[in-house]
Design an enzyme around this catalytic site. Structure first.
Site, short mmCIF file in Angstrom:
data_model
loop_
_atom_site.label_atom_id
_atom_site.label_comp_id
_atom_site.label_asym_id
_atom_site.label_seq_id
_atom_site.Cartn_x
_atom_site.Cartn_y
_atom_site.Cartn_z
CG ASP A 109 -0.31 -0.12 2.51
OD1 ASP A 109 0.82 -0.65 2.56
OD2 ASP A 109 -0.89 0.31 3.52
CB THR A 131 1.83 -7.17 1.25
OG1 THR A 131 1.90 -7.40 2.67
CG2 THR A 131 0.37 -7.10 0.86
CG ASP A 133 1.30 -7.71 5.97
OD1 ASP A 133 1.92 -8.65 6.49
OD2 ASP A 133 1.71 -6.53 5.99
N GLY A 176 1.55 -9.60 9.78
CA GLY A 176 0.26 -9.25 9.15
C GLY A 176 -0.16 -7.82 9.36
NE ARG A 177 1.17 -3.29 6.96
CZ ARG A 177 1.04 -2.29 6.11
NH1 ARG A 177 1.70 -1.18 6.31
NH2 ARG A 177 0.26 -2.40 5.06
CD GLU A 227 3.03 -7.86 12.74
OE1 GLU A 227 4.16 -8.03 13.24
OE2 GLU A 227 2.87 -7.40 11.58
NE ARG A 271 8.67 -23.12 27.68
CZ ARG A 271 8.53 -23.15 29.01
NH1 ARG A 271 7.66 -22.34 29.59
NH2 ARG A 271 9.23 -23.98 29.74
O1 F6P Z 1 4.15 -5.73 5.62
C1 F6P Z 1 4.95 -6.87 5.71
C2 F6P Z 1 5.52 -7.02 7.10
O2 F6P Z 1 6.28 -8.21 7.14
C3 F6P Z 1 4.49 -7.00 8.22
O3 F6P Z 1 3.80 -8.21 8.36
C4 F6P Z 1 5.36 -6.65 9.39
O4 F6P Z 1 4.60 -6.03 10.42
C5 F6P Z 1 6.36 -5.68 8.80
O5 F6P Z 1 6.38 -5.93 7.41
C6 F6P Z 1 7.74 -5.81 9.35
O6 F6P Z 1 8.50 -4.79 8.83
P1 F6P Z 1 10.09 -4.76 8.90
O7 F6P Z 1 10.61 -5.73 7.88
O8 F6P Z 1 10.43 -3.34 8.59
O9 F6P Z 1 10.49 -5.17 10.28
#
Ligand code: F6P
Length: 353
Positions: A109, A131, A133, A176-177, A227, A271
């Site tokens: 995006d 992506t 995500d 997955g943001r 996450e 865990r």
């Molecule tokens: O957008 C892809 C992604 O892997 C997300 O799932 C994750 O939150 C982010 O990028 C991690 O970003 P970076 O590689 O900058 O740590």
């Protein structure tokens, strides 16, 4: 015809398959000259391109990462290397100097937003949705997602066997943001007991109830947590802020927060595993290789037809395209009426509410 290709934002399995398909289609169909821009938009700012002939794109369909390199902080409109200045005019001048008839932007995006703004300055752009995500608007599947789901599914399968042996609660935190697609699909694929996604804030007491109930019967519980998931009335777990990045918030750590909340209330051990960038690395699945090839080929067709400032999309099983303006900066989370959510509920998976 001369066409540039760049890969922007975080990397993702299948990027090379798209690069290859775009270049091969353009060379075979139009006899075009193809240039690879290094490190995403940074290459346009720092003037770094290289020729992509048939030899340069041979043998890369199965390779992870991107042969061009990428950068997730290089926005020409707010360039970190120039104190946040707008260097887009210099980028436009470079594109003109190169004599590019089109620029293919393979990205998420954020990259589509930049691509859209560059297109408004007069650069003919075609976008390709990338992506893990799977959260880009107007497309059912981004390439890279299938690979991430396969990796997470494998991890959950493995956590289940060790969790079962020890009678533990095993939490797996996925990427997955702000979208729960990876946790949802991998959770379903592996038969996870609880799936927590950003779109459905969870109730801690309900998660606890399921774990306790299972403690008394099966003795183990597998939880897939995205996450971006958060408890009802609670906040996101932020791992760090990268101020120079167009998208400064890096999520991460909710799996540990959840463990700390559950552990004192349970008899069994809890865990947490955080898969992190393992989800983004390595070779794409066959599905992603085919999808990436179809996207790359479709991007080349748009260029051949001179239909610019559009992004290729997948709707059901058919390829189509939409204006860049419709996808720029937009996200697609799991909708409340998504059939997968109902399938999860009806097969006894808890969504934490
Ligand atoms: O957008 C892809 C992604 O892997 C997300 O799932 C994750 O939150 C982010 O990028 C991690 O970003 P970076 O590689 O900058 O740590």
């Amino acid at each position: 015809m001369r066409v540039g290709i760049l890969t922007g934002g975080g990397d993702c399995p299948g990027l090379n398959a798209v690069i290859r398909a775009v270049a091969k289609s353009l060379i075979h169909q139009l006899g075009a000259e193809v240039l690879g821009v290094e490190q995403g938009f940074l290459g346009l700012i720092e003037r770094r391109v290289r020729p992509l002939d048939l030899r340069a794109v041979a043998g890369i369909v199965a390779a992870g990462g991107t042969i061009l390199g990428t950068h997730n902080r290089a926005d020409p409109f707010v360039y970190f290397g120039a104190g946040g200045r707008d260097v887009s005019d210099a980028v436009l001048a470079y594109v003109r100097e190169l004599g590019l008839d089109a620029l293919v932007v393979i990205g998420g995006d954020g990259s589509m937003d930049i691509a859209h703004r560059i297109s408004l300055k007069g650069v003919p752009v075609v976008g390709c949705p990338k992506t893990i995500d799977n959260d880009l608007a107007h497309t059912d599947r981004c390439f890279g997602f299938d690979t991430a789901v396969a990796i997470v599914t494998d991890a959950l399968d493995r956590l289940q066997t060790t969790g079962q042996s020890h009678g533990r609660v095993m939490i797996l935190e996925t990427m997955g943001r702000y979208a729960g697609w990876i946790a949802l699909e991998a959770g379903l694929a592996s038969g996870a007991d609880i799936i927590l996604i950003p779109e459905i804030p969870y109730r801690l007491d309900e998660v606890l109830r399921i774990c306790r109930e299972r403690e008394g019967r099966q003795r183990f519980t597998v939880i897939a947590v995205a996450e971006g998931a958060k408890p009802q009335g609670g906040t996101l777990t932020v791992h760090e802020r990268i101020e120079a990045s167009p998208d400064p918030i890096r999520l991460g750590g909710v799996g540990n927060v959840l463990r700390e909340q559950l552990q004192p209330q349970l008899g069994c051990e809890v865990r947490t595993t955080i898969l992190g960038h393992v989800q983004r690395g390595g070779s794409p699945t066959p599905f992603d290789r085919v999808l990436a090839t179809r996207y790359g080929h479709a991007a080349a067709q748009l260029i051949a037809q001179r239909r610019f400032n559009r992004m290729v999309v997948l709707r059901g099983t058919a390829l189509d395209s939409v204006p860049l303006a419709d996808v720029a900066g937009r996200n697609r989370g799991v909708p409340a009426d998504d059939p997968l959510l109902q399938a999860a509920r009806d097969t006894g998976v808890s969504l934490g509410i």
